[in-house]
Write a protein that holds these residues in place. Structure first.
Motif, PDB file in Angstrom:
ATOM      1  N   THR A  42      67.455  40.763  67.612  1.00 61.68           N
ATOM      2  CA  THR A  42      66.736  39.516  67.371  1.00 61.68           C
ATOM      3  C   THR A  42      66.736  39.205  65.885  1.00 61.68           C
ATOM      4  OG1 THR A  42      64.648  40.746  67.243  1.00 61.68           O
ATOM      5  CG2 THR A  42      65.261  39.809  69.387  1.00 61.68           C
ATOM      6  N   GLY A  43      66.511  37.954  65.562  1.00 55.62           N
ATOM      7  CA  GLY A  43      66.525  37.548  64.158  1.00 55.62           C
ATOM      8  C   GLY A  43      67.810  36.826  63.808  1.00 55.62           C
ATOM      9  N   ASN A  44      67.883  36.385  62.584  1.00 54.82           N
ATOM     10  CA  ASN A  44      69.005  35.575  62.152  1.00 54.82           C
ATOM     11  C   ASN A  44      70.217  36.430  61.801  1.00 54.82           C
ATOM     12  OD1 ASN A  44      67.439  33.229  62.327  1.00 54.82           O
ATOM     13  ND2 ASN A  44      66.646  33.498  60.256  1.00 54.82           N
ATOM     14  N   SER A  45      71.412  35.860  62.048  1.00 49.16           N
ATOM     15  CA  SER A  45      72.644  36.476  61.575  1.00 49.16           C
ATOM     16  C   SER A  45      72.772  36.211  60.081  1.00 49.16           C
ATOM     17  CB  SER A  45      73.852  35.887  62.320  1.00 49.16           C
ATOM     18  OG  SER A  45      73.791  36.194  63.691  1.00 49.16           O
ATOM     19  N   PRO A  46      73.609  36.981  59.369  1.00 49.98           N
ATOM     20  CA  PRO A  46      73.802  36.709  57.944  1.00 49.98           C
ATOM     21  C   PRO A  46      74.315  35.291  57.712  1.00 49.98           C
ATOM     22  CG  PRO A  46      74.786  38.809  58.577  1.00 49.98           C
ATOM     23  CD  PRO A  46      74.411  38.119  59.844  1.00 49.98           C
ATOM     24  N   ALA A  47      73.988  34.727  56.566  1.00 47.51           N
ATOM     25  CA  ALA A  47      74.482  33.397  56.220  1.00 47.51           C
ATOM     26  C   ALA A  47      76.003  33.399  56.228  1.00 47.51           C
ATOM     27  CB  ALA A  47      73.954  32.986  54.850  1.00 47.51           C
ATOM     28  N   SER A  48      76.592  32.292  56.650  1.00 51.49           N
ATOM     29  CA  SER A  48      78.046  32.207  56.745  1.00 51.49           C
ATOM     30  C   SER A  48      78.688  32.370  55.373  1.00 51.49           C
ATOM     31  CB  SER A  48      78.455  30.874  57.364  1.00 51.49           C
ATOM     32  OG  SER A  48      77.984  29.793  56.573  1.00 51.49           O
ATOM     33  N   LEU A  49      79.909  32.912  55.392  1.00 50.43           N
ATOM     34  CA  LEU A  49      80.632  33.181  54.151  1.00 50.43           C
ATOM     35  C   LEU A  49      82.106  32.895  54.391  1.00 50.43           C
ATOM     36  CD1 LEU A  49      80.697  34.311  51.247  1.00 50.43           C
ATOM     37  CD2 LEU A  49      80.975  36.595  52.237  1.00 50.43           C
ATOM     38  N   THR A  50      82.686  32.019  53.586  1.00 47.17           N
ATOM     39  CA  THR A  50      84.071  31.622  53.766  1.00 47.17           C
ATOM     40  C   THR A  50      85.017  32.704  53.256  1.00 47.17           C
ATOM     41  OG1 THR A  50      83.443  29.309  53.467  1.00 47.17           O
ATOM     42  CG2 THR A  50      85.787  29.838  53.246  1.00 47.17           C
ATOM     43  N   GLY A  51      86.025  33.012  54.069  1.00 45.12           N
ATOM     44  CA  GLY A  51      87.076  33.915  53.627  1.00 45.12           C
ATOM     45  C   GLY A  51      86.635  35.349  53.415  1.00 45.12           C
ATOM     46  N   VAL A  52      85.618  35.820  54.157  1.00 49.18           N
ATOM     47  CA  VAL A  52      85.158  37.203  53.975  1.00 49.18           C
ATOM     48  C   VAL A  52      86.222  38.170  54.492  1.00 49.18           C
ATOM     49  CG1 VAL A  52      83.901  37.136  56.167  1.00 49.18           C
ATOM     50  CG2 VAL A  52      83.311  38.837  54.468  1.00 49.18           C
ATOM     51  N   LYS A  53      86.507  39.194  53.687  1.00 48.69           N
ATOM     52  CA  LYS A  53      87.546  40.163  54.024  1.00 48.69           C
ATOM     53  C   LYS A  53      86.987  41.572  54.205  1.00 48.69           C
ATOM     54  CE  LYS A  53      90.780  37.381  51.298  1.00 48.69           C
ATOM     55  NZ  LYS A  53      91.615  37.314  50.080  1.00 48.69           N
ATOM     56  N   GLN A  54      85.959  41.895  53.437  1.00 46.81           N
ATOM     57  CA  GLN A  54      85.339  43.216  53.524  1.00 46.81           C
ATOM     58  C   GLN A  54      83.842  43.056  53.389  1.00 46.81           C
ATOM     59  OE1 GLN A  54      87.557  44.733  50.204  1.00 46.81           O
ATOM     60  NE2 GLN A  54      89.013  45.854  51.482  1.00 46.81           N
ATOM     61  N   ILE A  55      83.077  43.975  53.985  1.00 43.78           N
ATOM     62  CA  ILE A  55      81.616  43.873  53.983  1.00 43.78           C
ATOM     63  C   ILE A  55      81.013  45.256  53.774  1.00 43.78           C
ATOM     64  CG2 ILE A  55      81.430  44.127  56.489  1.00 43.78           C
ATOM     65  CD1 ILE A  55      79.260  41.783  54.353  1.00 43.78           C
ATOM     66  N   ALA A  56      79.918  45.309  53.053  1.00 46.57           N
ATOM     67  CA  ALA A  56      79.195  46.567  52.847  1.00 46.57           C
ATOM     68  C   ALA A  56      77.708  46.310  53.003  1.00 46.57           C
ATOM     69  CB  ALA A  56      79.486  47.146  51.468  1.00 46.57           C
ATOM     70  N   ALA A  57      77.053  47.215  53.717  1.00 46.89           N
ATOM     71  CA  ALA A  57      75.604  47.146  53.904  1.00 46.89           C
ATOM     72  C   ALA A  57      75.043  48.541  53.742  1.00 46.89           C
ATOM     73  CB  ALA A  57      75.257  46.587  55.277  1.00 46.89           C
ATOM     74  N   SER A  58      73.767  48.612  53.437  1.00 50.35           N
ATOM     75  CA  SER A  58      73.089  49.897  53.347  1.00 50.35           C
ATOM     76  C   SER A  58      72.314  50.151  54.623  1.00 50.35           C
ATOM     77  CB  SER A  58      72.128  49.909  52.153  1.00 50.35           C
ATOM     78  OG  SER A  58      71.321  51.072  52.165  1.00 50.35           O
ATOM     79  N   GLU A  59      72.145  51.425  54.970  1.00 49.11           N
ATOM     80  CA  GLU A  59      71.286  51.759  56.098  1.00 49.11           C
ATOM     81  C   GLU A  59      69.816  51.512  55.767  1.00 49.11           C
ATOM     82  OE1 GLU A  59      73.980  55.157  58.224  1.00 49.11           O
ATOM     83  OE2 GLU A  59      73.556  55.237  56.095  1.00 49.11           O
ATOM     84  N   ASP A  60      69.525  51.301  54.503  1.00 49.53           N
ATOM     85  CA  ASP A  60      68.227  50.795  54.091  1.00 49.53           C
ATOM     86  C   ASP A  60      68.306  49.271  54.188  1.00 49.53           C
ATOM     87  OD1 ASP A  60      65.967  49.853  52.758  1.00 49.53           O
ATOM     88  OD2 ASP A  60      65.957  51.506  51.326  1.00 49.53           O
ATOM     89  N   GLU A  61      67.703  48.697  55.222  1.00 52.59           N
ATOM     90  CA  GLU A  61      67.872  47.284  55.522  1.00 52.59           C
ATOM     91  C   GLU A  61      67.272  46.356  54.478  1.00 52.59           C
ATOM     92  OE1 GLU A  61      66.772  46.334  59.554  1.00 52.59           O
ATOM     93  OE2 GLU A  61      67.457  48.277  60.297  1.00 52.59           O
ATOM     94  N   ARG A  62      66.525  46.907  53.518  1.00 51.03           N
ATOM     95  CA  ARG A  62      65.939  46.055  52.480  1.00 51.03           C
ATOM     96  C   ARG A  62      66.953  45.675  51.422  1.00 51.03           C
ATOM     97  NH1 ARG A  62      61.322  50.217  50.960  1.00 51.03           N
ATOM     98  NH2 ARG A  62      63.189  51.521  51.174  1.00 51.03           N
ATOM     99  N   LEU A  63      68.057  46.405  51.330  1.00 54.04           N
ATOM    100  CA  LEU A  63      69.043  46.140  50.293  1.00 54.04           C
ATOM    101  C   LEU A  63      69.994  45.027  50.707  1.00 54.04           C
ATOM    102  CD1 LEU A  63      69.868  49.770  49.094  1.00 54.04           C
ATOM    103  CD2 LEU A  63      68.304  48.097  48.084  1.00 54.04           C
ATOM    104  N   PRO A  64      70.566  44.304  49.744  1.00 49.03           N
ATOM    105  CA  PRO A  64      71.407  43.149  50.075  1.00 49.03           C
ATOM    106  C   PRO A  64      72.753  43.541  50.668  1.00 49.03           C
ATOM    107  CG  PRO A  64      71.406  43.540  47.711  1.00 49.03           C
ATOM    108  CD  PRO A  64      70.377  44.470  48.283  1.00 49.03           C
ATOM    109  N   LEU A  65      73.343  42.601  51.404  1.00 50.20           N
ATOM    110  CA  LEU A  65      74.734  42.736  51.817  1.00 50.20           C
ATOM    111  C   LEU A  65      75.629  42.456  50.612  1.00 50.20           C
ATOM    112  CD1 LEU A  65      74.784  40.752  55.194  1.00 50.20           C
ATOM    113  CD2 LEU A  65      74.742  43.230  54.910  1.00 50.20           C
ATOM    114  N   VAL A  66      76.774  43.143  50.566  1.00 50.12           N
ATOM    115  CA  VAL A  66      77.767  42.892  49.525  1.00 50.12           C
ATOM    116  C   VAL A  66      79.103  42.680  50.224  1.00 50.12           C
ATOM    117  CG1 VAL A  66      78.815  43.727  47.390  1.00 50.12           C
ATOM    118  CG2 VAL A  66      76.491  44.431  47.983  1.00 50.12           C
TER     119      VAL A  66
END
Length: 608
Positions: free
Chosen positions: A554-578
């Motif tokens: 539940t909740g919102n999906s990440p904001a759309s991003l044009t031309g995304v090729k690679q993604i990184a997230a932390s298991e600490d959900e408070r940190l930003p997506l890169v």
């Protein structure tokens, strides 16, 4: 079984009793006994805390009305489906087990009348329920994607004693539409301890999340405690253990659990827990606390366990629970990392307050010539893949540190060589070799020495990406087969082998994106959640959160991003997506839009 439907279907009539804070689902209006019986429309309910109860069958209700009312009743919040059972004969009610399974359909079940042998006599009817399956939740509350057609038969008879129509035969379990399921159920992680996993967390146990679905407004605290006591789900059981003695249950006289005004939850257990020692009891209490923390907003911050006679076995608060087990990550990451325009490993403060700087050691030097990297969870060691994908190096991130011996791929082209590596919570390094002649999944124990080839007996395709969870027992793989890629989750199992070293296998692989045609990037983004980039058949590239069981959180999906090729997230959900996109390295913090970090950079990663 429950139901929902489209805008053309009639809405339910609602009667609100403000003094009780309760909504009653009104019974159906007059309905025909022939022709299609359409699915029930889901009624919007603005207050998530309001409980909804259905109306019982009215006098002389026709067969179609009985079926419709029964389906509506199953979208309500009766704890034991009391109202729904009023639509059944006594014998059918005894046989029916609504907790056996929940089948989730794209839309609510359509009901079509079917001919029966004695229909002309007017004493029996049958209706076929149909729909397109999305998933099934089993008796252990585990969610599994399940595509295909659904069909079930509901049979009615005229009860001679009352001269009323009732359902006398029906499928076991519950069936409902996706939106009703999302309204009635919620996903919660229950926690166990990872088994046979070397730990790098100071000897503490490592927890592993086991997501399940429970009814959100029907005493979820008691439901979660009961399902936790029953042990891990079948998929997770081979790699997880519980602190509770096998068969432990709540004391028989316990019907509901709720915290007191000090936010302490007292849990009376049966005789199987009477003889546990204090150390084991605190492990049991820690599991309960970690589980109830995910069941927000319970407010529980302390747990007391009691034996069958009411004797206090132990008591534990949140601070002491963290001493017993490394829950999720051992520590919050200090930095985000990526490969800069000079092909070296650089780091950026996780708070985003500083400019990127090269890491210390050989991987931060210009001569490193990297295309991908992974940083150990304690952020003292890194692994880098050369620009041509042929060599994997491991080096300390200390001043003057040199490269270790390379792991080499013999793949014919850069795309057929080494993937981005990944560190597990025990300090082991994982990487896939995409050599078409000899594709392999490799693990370096403690990030050094000769690579161990990991057995993958259930793998159908070639691994394009690998990420291991912090618990060391769950692994996410992007698997390519015949031009299509899917995201699959597997268990990491270890068995004693020759020389005292454990043989390592990845088993139980299951796709969590069955509707997707292509998955191009993924990263763990919580204890049981991943962020995934890909597309459905005929769709556009999108970014979405996916649970390890294949459900959509539940909740919102990440904001759309044009031309995304690679993604990184932390298991600490408070940190930003890169992410790496056509704009370079960009970052997404909670409640904000994507912000550019640097133009020249690729392969972003968090520790892990």
């Amino acid at each position: 079984m429950g139901a929902e439907g489209g805008g053309r279907r009639r809405a339910l009539r609602m009667a609100a009793y403000a003094g009780c804070g309760v909504l009653l689902l009104a019974g159906c209006a007059s309905m025909p006994d022939s022709g299609d019986l359409r699915g029930v429309e889901s009624t919007p309910r603005q207050n998530a805390q309001v409980r909804v109860f259905a109306m019982p069958p009215h006098e002389n209700a026709r067969p179609a009305e009985i079926v419709q009312g029964f389906l509506e009743a199953l979208t309500g919040d009766d704890p034991q489906y009391e109202t729904a059972r009023k639509y059944l004969t006594e014998s059918a009610s005894r046989r029916w087990d609504p907790d056996g399974s929940t089948t989730v359909l794209t839309d609510g079940p359509n009901a079509v009348p079917e001919p029966t042998g004695n229909r002309e006599a007017g004493d029996e009817y049958a209706f076929t329920l149909t729909g397109s399956k999305v998933a099934v939740v089993d008796a252990q509350h585990a969610y599994t994607p399940a595509l295909g057609d659904y069909s079930g038969t509901v049979h009615l008879t005229m009860v001679k004693k009352t001269h009323q129509w009732r359902i006398d035969a029906l499928p076991q379990g519950v069936v409902m539409g996706k939106s009703d399921f999302q309204r009635n159920y919620m996903s919660v992680n229950k926690y166990y301890y990872a088994s046979n996993v070397p730990t790098a967390t100071g000897g503490r146990l490592s927890t592993v999340a086991d997501p399940v679905y429970v009814r959100s407004k029907v005493d979820p605290v008691t439901s979660m405690v009961r399902t936790l006591l029953k042990g891990p789900t079948r998929w997770l059981a081979p790699v997880a253990t519980s602190g509770f003695p096998q068969g432990t249950a709540l004391r028989k006289d316990v019907t509901t659990l709720s915290p007191d005004d000090q936010n302490k939850l007292t849990v009376p257990l049966d005789q199987r827990a009477d003889r546990v020692g204090r150390s084991q009891c605190t492990k049991m209490a820690a599991q309960l606390l970690f589980t109830l923390q995910d069941l927000t907003p319970t407010g529980v911050n302390r747990v007391e366990l009691q034996g069958s006679g009411g004797r206090k076995l132990c008591e534990l608060n949140e601070e002491r629970a963290e001493i017993i087990a490394a829950h999720s990550m051992a520590k919050q990451p200090e930095y985000e990392y990526f490969i800069d325009g000079k092909h070296r490993l650089v780091r950026l403060s996780a708070s985003g307050s500083r400019d990127p700087e090269p890491v210390l050691g050989a991987l931060g030097e210009t001569e490193a010539n990297l295309r991908a990297a992974a940083v150990s969870r304690n952020e003292d060691t890194a692994a880098g893949v050369s620009a041509d994908g042929q060599n994997l190096y491991v080096a300390s991130m200390a001043s003057g540190a040199s490269l270790g011996a390379a792991v080499v791929s013999q793949g014919a082209s850069p795309d057929d060589r080494l993937t981005t590596p990944s560190w597990d919570g025990g300090g082991n390094l994982w990487v896939a070799d995409r050599d078409r002649k000899q594709p392999r999944l490799l693990m370096l124990r403690n990030g050094a020495g000769k690579p161990v080839e990991v057995r993958t007996p259930g793998l159908d395709g070639r691994i394009d990406a690998v990420r291991v969870a912090a618990d060391g027992v769950r692994i996410a793989l992007i698997v390519e087969k015949k031009g299509k890629t899917s995201l699959q989750i597997g268990r990491v199992e270890r068995e004693s082998g020759n020389g005292g070293q454990a043989d390592v296998s990845v088993l139980g692989l299951r796709s969590v994106t069955p509707q997707w045609e292509k998955v191009t990037a993924m990263s763990w983004a919580g204890t049981s959640r991943l962020v995934v980039v890909g597309q459905e058949s005929g769709g556009v590239l999108q970014m979405r959160y996916v649970q390890v069981d294949g459900s959509t959180p539940t909740g919102n999906s990440p904001a759309s991003l044009t031309g995304v090729k690679q993604i990184a997230a932390s298991e600490d959900e408070r940190l930003p997506l890169v992410a790496y996109s056509e704009d370079g390295i960009v970052r997404l913090s909670a409640g904000a839009q994507w912000q550019k970090v640097v133009k020249e950079g690729t392969a972003p990663v968090y520790p892990g």
